[in-house]
Motif scaffolding. Structure first.
Motif, PDB file in Angstrom:
ATOM      1  N   ASN A   1       0.769  -1.184  -0.111  1.00  6.48           N
ATOM      2  CA  ASN A   1      -0.091  -0.049  -0.068  1.00  6.48           C
ATOM      3  C   ASN A   1       0.788   1.372  -0.016  1.00  6.48           C
ATOM      4  O   ASN A   1       0.382   2.130  -0.451  1.00  6.48           O
TER       5      ASN A   1
ATOM      6  N   THR B   1       2.142   2.355  -3.247  1.00  9.87           N
ATOM      7  CA  THR B   1       1.086   2.705  -4.189  1.00  9.87           C
ATOM      8  C   THR B   1       1.203   4.232  -4.229  1.00  9.87           C
ATOM      9  O   THR B   1       0.474   4.941  -5.129  1.00  9.87           O
TER      10      THR B   1
ATOM     11  N   TYR C   1       4.437   0.864  -6.957  1.00 11.51           N
ATOM     12  CA  TYR C   1       3.189   0.471  -7.507  1.00 11.51           C
ATOM     13  C   TYR C   1       2.398   1.758  -7.782  1.00 11.51           C
ATOM     14  O   TYR C   1       1.219   1.649  -7.500  1.00 11.51           O
TER      15      TYR C   1
ATOM     16  N   LEU D   1      -1.474   1.581  -9.136  1.00  8.03           N
ATOM     17  CA  LEU D   1      -2.243   0.922  -8.438  1.00  8.03           C
ATOM     18  C   LEU D   1      -2.776   1.823  -7.239  1.00  8.03           C
ATOM     19  O   LEU D   1      -2.043   2.764  -6.884  1.00  8.03           O
ATOM     20  N   ASN D   2      -3.942   1.202  -6.732  1.00 10.98           N
ATOM     21  CA  ASN D   2      -4.188   1.924  -5.257  1.00 10.98           C
ATOM     22  C   ASN D   2      -4.524   1.006  -4.280  1.00 10.98           C
ATOM     23  O   ASN D   2      -4.428  -0.408  -4.449  1.00 10.98           O
TER      24      ASN D   2
ATOM     25  N   ASN E   1      -7.170  -0.506  -2.940  1.00 15.96           N
ATOM     26  CA  ASN E   1      -8.274  -1.383  -3.495  1.00 15.96           C
ATOM     27  C   ASN E   1      -7.619  -2.648  -4.670  1.00 15.96           C
ATOM     28  O   ASN E   1      -8.081  -3.776  -4.277  1.00 15.96           O
ATOM     29  N   ASP E   2      -6.782  -2.118  -5.238  1.00 16.39           N
ATOM     30  CA  ASP E   2      -6.049  -2.928  -6.096  1.00 16.39           C
ATOM     31  C   ASP E   2      -5.092  -4.009  -5.540  1.00 16.39           C
ATOM     32  O   ASP E   2      -5.383  -5.357  -5.748  1.00 16.39           O
TER      33      ASP E   2
ATOM     34  N   ASN F   1      -7.518  -6.490  -3.764  1.00 17.12           N
ATOM     35  CA  ASN F   1      -8.051  -7.462  -4.748  1.00 17.12           C
ATOM     36  C   ASN F   1      -6.799  -8.500  -5.016  1.00 17.12           C
ATOM     37  O   ASN F   1      -7.215  -9.861  -5.203  1.00 17.12           O
ATOM     38  N   ILE F   2      -5.765  -7.984  -5.138  1.00 23.63           N
ATOM     39  CA  ILE F   2      -4.588  -8.959  -5.501  1.00 23.63           C
ATOM     40  C   ILE F   2      -4.373  -9.957  -4.413  1.00 23.63           C
ATOM     41  O   ILE F   2      -4.267 -11.137  -4.946  1.00 23.63           O
TER      42      ILE F   2
END
Length: 162
Positions: free
Chosen positions: A84, A87, A92, A95-96, A98-99, A102-103
């Motif tokens: 995180n 991000t 990353y 990405l955020n 949430n991404d 999800n991963i």
């Protein structure tokens, strides 16, 4: 050849108790006619100690599995926190959070109490319960073996004084 009334072909003529005992049983009796033990109290105690050691090993396995849960929990939280942070202008940045979530969700086997798990929690739970049952069984067997050894010692002492 003429044999005395209690003389046998196997040469036990001087021992009327053993004169009629077959050769296979002869080693089961001491010279005073008392039966010999097939296993000594010390051997029972040694086996009891071995059983106790197995129970301790099982308890150690349970602790290691439970420690693994905690280690995994901490490692996953650290991994998610690190991802995180990346991000926000890091590796990353496309990405955020949430991404990232999800991963991790897609990679994890399950999510228990808000924690992603990378092992089957039901299988681990069943394994720990089975190990707990085995530990109890071995602990009970150890206790009974110790009691048996103590009982044998008492009986041997009683027989030795009679």
């Amino acid at each position: 050849m003429h044999l005395a009334p209690f003389q046998s072909d196997n040469g036990a003529s001087s021992d009327p108790i053993n004169a009629h005992i077959t050769e296979g049983f002869r080693k089961q009796f001491s010279s005073n006619g008392a039966t010999k033990l097939g296993i000594s109290p010390d051997e029972i105690k040694a086996q009891a100690d071995l059983i106790k050691s197995v129970a301790a090993d099982i308890d150690r396995m349970i602790r290691l599995l439970e420690d693994f849960r905690g280690f995994e929990n901490d490692a996953v939280k650290k991994m998610i926190h690190k991802a995180n942070n990346e991000t926000y202008g890091g590796e990353y940045d496309l990405l955020n959070e949430n991404d990232v979530d999800n991963i991790v969700h897609d990679l994890a086997v399950s999510r228990t109490e808000g924690v992603y798990r990378f092992h089957d929690e039901e299988i681990l739970h069943d394994l720990i319960n089975k190990l707990l049952e085995d530990s109890i069984t071995f602990s009970n067997l150890h206790t009974k073996s110790e009691q048996l050894a103590s009982t044998c010692c008492r009986h041997i002492s009683i027989l030795a004084t009679t």
